[in-house]
Design a protein around this motif. Structure first.
Motif, mmCIF file in Angstrom:
data_model
loop_
_atom_site.group_PDB
_atom_site.id
_atom_site.type_symbol
_atom_site.label_atom_id
_atom_site.label_comp_id
_atom_site.label_asym_id
_atom_site.label_seq_id
_atom_site.Cartn_x
_atom_site.Cartn_y
_atom_site.Cartn_z
ATOM 1 N N ALA A 103 33.242 41.597 39.892
ATOM 2 C CA ALA A 103 32.600 40.286 39.736
ATOM 3 C C ALA A 103 31.544 40.011 40.792
ATOM 4 C CB ALA A 103 33.666 39.194 39.798
ATOM 5 N N ARG A 255 33.686 32.879 39.130
ATOM 6 C CA ARG A 255 32.953 34.120 38.875
ATOM 7 C C ARG A 255 33.921 35.262 38.540
ATOM 8 N NH1 ARG A 255 29.348 34.265 44.179
ATOM 9 N NH2 ARG A 255 28.733 36.342 43.431
ATOM 10 N N ILE A 256 35.019 35.314 39.251
ATOM 11 C CA ILE A 256 36.012 36.353 38.975
ATOM 12 C C ILE A 256 36.669 36.109 37.618
ATOM 13 C CG2 ILE A 256 38.225 37.318 39.735
ATOM 14 C CD1 ILE A 256 37.238 36.665 42.652
ATOM 15 N N GLU A 258 35.328 34.790 35.002
ATOM 16 C CA GLU A 258 34.390 35.233 33.973
ATOM 17 C C GLU A 258 34.460 36.751 33.797
ATOM 18 O OE1 GLU A 258 32.414 33.695 31.789
ATOM 19 O OE2 GLU A 258 33.396 31.844 32.422
ATOM 20 N N ALA A 259 34.514 37.486 34.902
ATOM 21 C CA ALA A 259 34.617 38.952 34.827
ATOM 22 C C ALA A 259 35.947 39.372 34.197
ATOM 23 C CB ALA A 259 34.487 39.554 36.225
#
Length: 400
Positions: A103, A255-256, A258-259
């Motif tokens: 990410a 953000r993590i 989403e990954a």
């Protein structure tokens, strides 16, 4: 195509761990069954599984029960409680660490990684196109790296610093004062710190009342901190494959997350139910008491082994975790650790991990010993290893 290096320690375990009689290469505290886990709970009437619950994907970021229990553990002794929303479940800590790199890191970034350590912590950023420098610890400094060396490694594009505390393979501990120095350096340059705390809280040789006892890095006030952990090592439940990522920085968590949609979707509901049960207030204290005592008992056996064989081996005694890094030599010259481990296994059925194969070519003569398996396995395995050292060491090659 992504260039993937051989994952040496996992390849070694894959090849040999089902063929040994005495597995003292394993890094987990002695594994538990569901029945044994229930026996450790103060509430033995409570079901581990809710068998009436439909087996859908479940809560995508992790069940309320699991994240709530983790939130409680991270919030203990902290002036700032951690919200369950700042925690994401993963299939083990290895996926947690992978997701953080996936990410946050890419081509043109620079990563600094505590070393020696678990290979994926520095190889995955390389696979993603980052430049990686190793922040090296040495036995001469009790396996604690230098803050001066850290400062010298920083570049304008340094984005991530990876540490492992308690440390695999040495069992060293980065203490509070040192961690604050690390934070000060990272904060000056706006660097994210990823702390792999998978062996926390197995502190067997350092007193929690010590003023320099290390808290989780998550509790030390630096916003750009991510920690990872799992049920595998400290909690004896590697078979359920449950880990987690936690951060006080919601932007990093998002953000993590989403990954994570591209890799996991969610973690097995059955696994998360077992994990939540293990971390529940009725269970977790008994579970950790069992494992810390097991570590203390077995470390005494390992220390006796090292003393008994101090003419051919040496170590820095570990302070925490489940592993020790022991150097074997003959007439002052380091042994070929791969040859040593293979001949030891062939002659005695005892499995160690060769340092030069699995942690770096410079660690000639070193082997990693996982000493928190069942006590009888460790005792018998170390007795067999002593016999091998006394009878067969002359047959082992010296390192070139």
């Amino acid at each position: 195509m992504v260039q993937i290096e051989k994952f040496s320690v996992e390849a070694w375990m894959d090849q040999y761990e089902t063929k040994c009689e005495y597995n003292i290469a394993e890094t987990c505290c002695a594994s538990l069954s569901i029945d044994q886990l229930r026996e450790l709970s103060e509430d033995k009437t409570r079901d581990v599984f809710q068998t009436s619950k439909p087996l859908s994907y479940g809560a995508i970021r992790g069940s309320d029960a699991l994240r709530g229990n983790l939130s409680r553990l991270y919030s203990a002794r902290s002036s700032s409680p951690l919200s369950p929303e700042n925690i994401i479940s993963t299939p083990g800590a290895i996926q947690a660490n992978y997701l953080c790199a996936y990410a946050l890191i890419g081509l043109g970034d620079h990563v600094i990684c505590h070393y020696p350590t678990y290979q994926s912590l520095y190889e995955v950023p390389k696979q993603l196109g980052a430049e990686v420098d190793l922040w090296k610890a040495t036995p001469e400094n009790n396996w604690i790296p230098s803050i001066g060396d850290l400062k010298s490694l920083i570049k304008p594009n340094t984005k991530l610093l990876v540490i492992n505390n308690p440390h695999n393979p040495t069992g060293a501990v980065l203490k509070r004062t040192f961690l604050q120095q690390v934070i000060d350096v990272a904060a000056e340059h706006g660097i994210i710190i990823l702390a792999d705390e998978v062996y926390r809280p197995i502190f067997h040789s350092i007193n929690p009342m010590d003023q320099d006892f290390p808290p989780s890095l998550l509790s030390m006030g630096y916003q750009k901190t991510i920690v990872t952990g799992s049920l595998s090592k400290a909690y004896s439940l590697a078979g359920i494959r449950v880990g987690w990522i936690a951060s006080r920085d919601r932007d990093l968590i998002e953000r993590i997350a989403e990954a994570r949609h591209y890799t996991t979707i969610s973690v097995s509901q059955l696994d998360e139910q077992v994990a939540a049960y293990a971390l529940d207030i009725n269970t977790v204290h008994g579970l950790l008491k069992r494992n810390i005592q097991l570590a203390k008992t077995n470390l005494e056996l390992l220390e006796r082994f090292v003393i008994k064989n101090d003419d051919v081996c040496e170590w820095v005694k570990p302070l925490a975790g489940t592993t020790a890094f022991v150097r074997f030599h003959r007439d002052g010259k380091a042994l070929d650790s791969v040859d040593f481990c293979k001949k030891l296994l062939e002659k005695t059925g005892v499995l160690f991990v060769p340092g030069s194969e699995c942690f770096g070519e410079e660690f000639v003569g070193y082997v990693r010993i996982g000493f928190v398996n069942h006590t009888e396995v460790v005792k018998q395995g170390l007795d067999k290893a002593t016999q091998f050292v006394r009878r067969n060491l002359d047959d082992v090659k010296l390192a070139e």
